[in-house]
Design a protein around this motif. Structure first.
Motif, PDB file in Angstrom:
ATOM      1  N   PRO A 115       6.581   4.351 -17.987  1.00  0.00           N
ATOM      2  CA  PRO A 115       7.053   5.107 -16.827  1.00  0.00           C
ATOM      3  C   PRO A 115       5.910   5.415 -15.870  1.00  0.00           C
ATOM      4  O   PRO A 115       4.803   5.727 -16.293  1.00  0.00           O
ATOM      5  N   LEU A 116       6.204   5.329 -14.556  1.00  0.00           N
ATOM      6  CA  LEU A 116       5.197   5.614 -13.540  1.00  0.00           C
ATOM      7  C   LEU A 116       5.604   6.771 -12.645  1.00  0.00           C
ATOM      8  O   LEU A 116       4.794   7.647 -12.336  1.00  0.00           O
ATOM      9  N   ILE A 117       6.872   6.781 -12.206  1.00  0.00           N
ATOM     10  CA  ILE A 117       7.341   7.758 -11.226  1.00  0.00           C
ATOM     11  C   ILE A 117       8.640   8.377 -11.719  1.00  0.00           C
ATOM     12  O   ILE A 117       9.557   7.663 -12.131  1.00  0.00           O
ATOM     13  N   ASP A 118       8.719   9.704 -11.655  1.00  0.00           N
ATOM     14  CA  ASP A 118       9.947  10.421 -11.974  1.00  0.00           C
ATOM     15  C   ASP A 118      10.633  10.824 -10.677  1.00  0.00           C
ATOM     16  O   ASP A 118       9.992  11.361  -9.771  1.00  0.00           O
ATOM     17  N   VAL A 119      11.933  10.543 -10.573  1.00  0.00           N
ATOM     18  CA  VAL A 119      12.729  10.897  -9.386  1.00  0.00           C
ATOM     19  C   VAL A 119      13.855  11.813  -9.848  1.00  0.00           C
ATOM     20  O   VAL A 119      14.960  11.359 -10.146  1.00  0.00           O
ATOM     21  N   PRO A 120      13.611  13.118  -9.916  1.00  0.00           N
ATOM     22  CA  PRO A 120      14.602  14.022 -10.516  1.00  0.00           C
ATOM     23  C   PRO A 120      15.844  14.255  -9.676  1.00  0.00           C
ATOM     24  O   PRO A 120      16.918  14.512 -10.226  1.00  0.00           O
ATOM     25  N   GLU A 121      15.718  14.184  -8.347  1.00  0.00           N
ATOM     26  CA  GLU A 121      16.861  14.451  -7.471  1.00  0.00           C
ATOM     27  C   GLU A 121      17.274  13.165  -6.769  1.00  0.00           C
ATOM     28  O   GLU A 121      16.462  12.536  -6.086  1.00  0.00           O
ATOM     29  N   GLY A 122      18.536  12.782  -6.924  1.00  0.00           N
ATOM     30  CA  GLY A 122      18.991  11.507  -6.417  1.00  0.00           C
ATOM     31  C   GLY A 122      18.643  10.397  -7.392  1.00  0.00           C
ATOM     32  O   GLY A 122      18.009  10.622  -8.434  1.00  0.00           O
ATOM     33  N   LEU A 123      19.063   9.179  -7.064  1.00  0.00           N
ATOM     34  CA  LEU A 123      18.838   8.025  -7.932  1.00  0.00           C
ATOM     35  C   LEU A 123      17.920   7.027  -7.256  1.00  0.00           C
ATOM     36  O   LEU A 123      18.202   6.582  -6.134  1.00  0.00           O
ATOM     37  N   PRO A 124      16.814   6.637  -7.887  1.00  0.00           N
ATOM     38  CA  PRO A 124      15.973   5.589  -7.311  1.00  0.00           C
ATOM     39  C   PRO A 124      16.741   4.280  -7.268  1.00  0.00           C
ATOM     40  O   PRO A 124      17.334   3.862  -8.266  1.00  0.00           O
ATOM     41  N   ASP A 125      16.757   3.642  -6.111  1.00  0.00           N
ATOM     42  CA  ASP A 125      17.562   2.434  -5.908  1.00  0.00           C
ATOM     43  C   ASP A 125      16.618   1.280  -5.558  1.00  0.00           C
ATOM     44  O   ASP A 125      15.638   1.049  -6.257  1.00  0.00           O
ATOM     45  N   GLY A 126      16.880   0.563  -4.467  1.00  0.00           N
ATOM     46  CA  GLY A 126      16.023  -0.559  -4.097  1.00  0.00           C
ATOM     47  C   GLY A 126      14.642  -0.090  -3.668  1.00  0.00           C
ATOM     48  O   GLY A 126      14.460   1.043  -3.210  1.00  0.00           O
ATOM     49  N   LEU A 127      13.645  -0.972  -3.803  1.00  0.00           N
ATOM     50  CA  LEU A 127      12.285  -0.607  -3.438  1.00  0.00           C
ATOM     51  C   LEU A 127      11.552  -1.792  -2.844  1.00  0.00           C
ATOM     52  O   LEU A 127      11.965  -2.947  -2.968  1.00  0.00           O
ATOM     53  N   CYS A 128      10.428  -1.488  -2.192  1.00  0.00           N
ATOM     54  CA  CYS A 128       9.520  -2.517  -1.691  1.00  0.00           C
ATOM     55  C   CYS A 128       8.112  -1.957  -1.760  1.00  0.00           C
ATOM     56  O   CYS A 128       7.897  -0.759  -1.945  1.00  0.00           O
ATOM     57  N   VAL A 129       7.132  -2.837  -1.620  1.00  0.00           N
ATOM     58  CA  VAL A 129       5.719  -2.450  -1.693  1.00  0.00           C
ATOM     59  C   VAL A 129       5.033  -2.905  -0.423  1.00  0.00           C
ATOM     60  O   VAL A 129       5.205  -4.050   0.009  1.00  0.00           O
ATOM     61  N   ASP A 130       4.255  -2.013   0.202  1.00  0.00           N
ATOM     62  CA  ASP A 130       3.594  -2.388   1.448  1.00  0.00           C
ATOM     63  C   ASP A 130       2.262  -3.085   1.180  1.00  0.00           C
ATOM     64  O   ASP A 130       1.829  -3.229   0.025  1.00  0.00           O
ATOM     65  N   ALA A 131       1.609  -3.528   2.243  1.00  0.00           N
ATOM     66  CA  ALA A 131       0.375  -4.305   2.115  1.00  0.00           C
ATOM     67  C   ALA A 131      -0.773  -3.488   1.552  1.00  0.00           C
ATOM     68  O   ALA A 131      -1.766  -4.053   1.079  1.00  0.00           O
ATOM     69  N   GLU A 132      -0.660  -2.156   1.601  1.00  0.00           N
ATOM     70  CA  GLU A 132      -1.703  -1.282   1.059  1.00  0.00           C
ATOM     71  C   GLU A 132      -1.430  -0.872  -0.381  1.00  0.00           C
ATOM     72  O   GLU A 132      -2.242  -0.172  -0.987  1.00  0.00           O
ATOM     73  N   GLY A 133      -0.276  -1.264  -0.921  1.00  0.00           N
ATOM     74  CA  GLY A 133       0.039  -0.979  -2.305  1.00  0.00           C
ATOM     75  C   GLY A 133       0.947   0.202  -2.541  1.00  0.00           C
ATOM     76  O   GLY A 133       1.289   0.504  -3.696  1.00  0.00           O
TER      77      GLY A 133
END
Length: 287
Positions: free
Chosen positions: A187-205
């Motif tokens: 596990p890296l990130i906890d999202v307690p409120e709402g549901l983590p859905d789609g994601l992307c990563v920018d050029a800076e990481g």
């Protein structure tokens, strides 16, 4: 640590039932996105001129393939869509259980299509997560998933990020682009409120995550710290990607399923939103 804040504005007010899967197609300079339940693939240029193709089945994900085609996550597994074809053709021997469809997937730096499945009414543990190789071979990298969603990679291609929305978490994997393997899930990130859905990563990481039921996209540092929030008028935010000629615009999809007529209009539910967040993305990988 201070948290930067932005506000997204409606870009295409389409009232999609389940808008999802945005990908910037640098080949045609268009934003691709889906209405999953309608089985429709949209393409919009920067001026907002939009075309739509009905594909005859639910489509959970789209990725770039070759010079003009697409790889798809479908209601039955994986498919390919040629530029001039009206319907996708099945690709791979993956057999999904009854009531299960593919959801979010992304082409990775190894040229494979990574992502997973979910039960159509989100029954727990009915999905899985897979790697589709260019030769059609499918490898399972997570056996049991409830709602397989966002996938992305660090700029050095050595880290893969993944979320099963039901866990309220984003996980990290060590990634080997030469071998096409994702290992050491944690596990890296906890999202307690709402549901983590789609994601992307920018050029800076930084990792940008659409948070369903929260009307927001969150930006996280590679160590998991929350560093930014994009406020979105629609509550049901589904996914995001960077696009435009310089990959400098963050595009955000949303859904309108399950809410009232008045809420749809008040929230611009089902619209595609856009915002400049002062950083660029990375070009999409090709299958």
């Amino acid at each position: 640590m201070s948290v930067a804040r932005w506000a997204a504005e409606p870009w295409l007010d389409l009232q999609l039932e389940l808008g999802e899967g945005p990908v910037w197609d640098y080949r045609s300079q268009e934003l691709l996105f889906l209405d999953i339940h309608a089985g429709e693939l949209y393409a919009a240029d920067q001026a907002g001129r939009t075309t739509v193709r009905g594909l005859g089945q639910m489509i959970g994900a789209v990725g770039l393939r070759g010079e003009s085609g697409y790889v798809l996550g479908t209601s039955g597994g994986f498919g390919l869509l040629d530029a001039g074809s009206a319907r996708p053709r099945a690709f791979s021997d993956l057999e999904l259980p009854e009531g299960v469809r593919m959801n979010d997937c992304q082409v990775g730096p190894d040229g494979a299509f990574w992502g997973g499945s979910m039960h159509r009414i989100s029954e727990p543990g009915r999905g899985g997560a897979y790697r589709l190789a260019p030769d059609g071979t499918v490898t399972t990298f997570i056996d049991t998933v409830t709602t397989s969603n966002g996938v992305g990679w660090s700029p050095d291609d050595r880290m893969m990020y993944y979320t099963d929305s039901a866990t309220h978490a984003i996980d990290a994997f060590d990634f080997d682009p030469e071998a096409g393997t994702a290992t050491n899930r944690r596990p890296l990130i906890d999202v307690p409120e709402g549901l983590p859905d789609g994601l992307c990563v920018d050029a800076e990481g930084s990792i940008w995550v659409a948070v369903f039921h929260a009307g927001a996209v969150h930006r996280y540092a590679p160590n998991g710290d929350l560093t930014g929030v994009v406020t979105v008028p629609a509550n049901l935010v589904t996914s995001c990607c960077f696009g435009g000629p310089d990959l400098g615009t963050l595009y955000i999809t949303s859904a309108s399923a399950g809410i009232t007529f008045w809420e749809r209009h008040a929230q611009h539910a089902g619209a595609v939103f856009a915002v400049d967040v002062g950083v660029s993305g990375r070009p999409a990988f090709v299958f």
